[in-house]
Design a protein around this motif. Structure first.
Motif, PDB file in Angstrom:
ATOM      1  N   LEU A  60       5.043   0.795   2.295  1.00  0.00           N
ATOM      2  CA  LEU A  60       5.997   1.072   1.632  1.00  0.00           C
ATOM      3  C   LEU A  60       7.310   2.032   2.268  1.00  0.00           C
ATOM      4  N   TYR A  61       8.074   1.377   2.720  1.00  0.00           N
ATOM      5  CA  TYR A  61       9.384   1.822   3.894  1.00  0.00           C
ATOM      6  C   TYR A  61      10.230   2.148   2.992  1.00  0.00           C
ATOM      7  N   VAL A  62      10.374   3.563   2.302  1.00  0.00           N
ATOM      8  CA  VAL A  62      11.600   4.016   1.983  1.00  0.00           C
ATOM      9  C   VAL A  62      12.800   4.237   2.978  1.00  0.00           C
ATOM     10  N   VAL A  67      10.619   7.580   5.939  1.00  0.00           N
ATOM     11  CA  VAL A  67       9.461   7.282   5.982  1.00  0.00           C
ATOM     12  C   VAL A  67       8.933   6.001   5.141  1.00  0.00           C
ATOM     13  N   ALA A  68       7.351   5.765   5.862  1.00  0.00           N
ATOM     14  CA  ALA A  68       6.398   4.565   5.755  1.00  0.00           C
ATOM     15  C   ALA A  68       5.653   4.498   5.149  1.00  0.00           C
ATOM     16  N   TYR A  69       5.307   5.028   3.515  1.00  0.00           N
ATOM     17  CA  TYR A  69       3.919   5.160   3.365  1.00  0.00           C
ATOM     18  C   TYR A  69       3.053   4.547   3.083  1.00  0.00           C
ATOM     19  N   GLU A  70       1.762   4.888   3.377  1.00  0.00           N
ATOM     20  CA  GLU A  70       0.396   4.062   3.801  1.00  0.00           C
ATOM     21  C   GLU A  70       0.087   3.379   1.846  1.00  0.00           C
ATOM     22  N   ALA A  71      -0.030   2.391   0.943  1.00  0.00           N
ATOM     23  CA  ALA A  71       0.089   2.478  -0.158  1.00  0.00           C
ATOM     24  C   ALA A  71      -1.007   1.697  -1.118  1.00  0.00           C
ATOM     25  N   VAL A  72      -1.966   2.161  -1.811  1.00  0.00           N
ATOM     26  CA  VAL A  72      -3.178   1.546  -2.013  1.00  0.00           C
ATOM     27  C   VAL A  72      -1.979   0.974  -4.168  1.00  0.00           C
ATOM     28  N   LEU A  73      -2.603   0.096  -4.044  1.00  0.00           N
ATOM     29  CA  LEU A  73      -1.795  -0.530  -5.381  1.00  0.00           C
ATOM     30  C   LEU A  73      -3.531  -0.279  -6.417  1.00  0.00           C
ATOM     31  N   ARG A  74      -2.693   0.224  -7.645  1.00  0.00           N
ATOM     32  CA  ARG A  74      -3.836   0.733  -8.668  1.00  0.00           C
ATOM     33  C   ARG A  74      -3.359  -0.015 -10.491  1.00  0.00           C
TER      34      ARG A  74
END
Length: 97
Positions: A60-62, A67-74
């Motif tokens: 997720l690039y903001v 920053v590019a957050y590494e994200a997991v769908l919850r």
């Protein structure tokens, strides 16, 4: 969700924000525009088009954070998705903003 997890979620303050962001599924496949509606240290709530398929894991690039957050769908409800941050890195080299 256990009682302890529920308590933890209630204690974790979510800051209301309105930030443009991009879900990056792969350098070679696609980018999905989204808006961050609220955010905390461990995750965020995103608004995406209701018909968009959001992968289980993504960057997720903001741009405003750089920053590019590494994200997991919850979770997902219509055009809202909740993600957990599992790491972060610098702005992706081939993406601008």
């Amino acid at each position: 969700m256990s009682e302890q997890e529920t308590e933890h979620r209630e204690r974790e303050h979510r800051q209301r924000v309105l930030k443009g962001a991009t879900i990056i599924t792969s350098i070679h496949t696609s980018e999905i525009p989204c808006v961050i509606r609220n955010q905390h240290a461990n995750g965020a709530e995103l608004k995406v088009a209701a018909d968009v398929v959001v992968p289980e894991r993504f960057s997720l690039y903001v741009p405003v954070d750089g920053v590019a957050y590494e994200a997991v769908l919850r979770w997902r409800r219509n055009d809202r998705v909740g993600v957990q941050f599992v790491g972060q890195g610098p702005k992706p080299r081939l993406h601008y903003g």
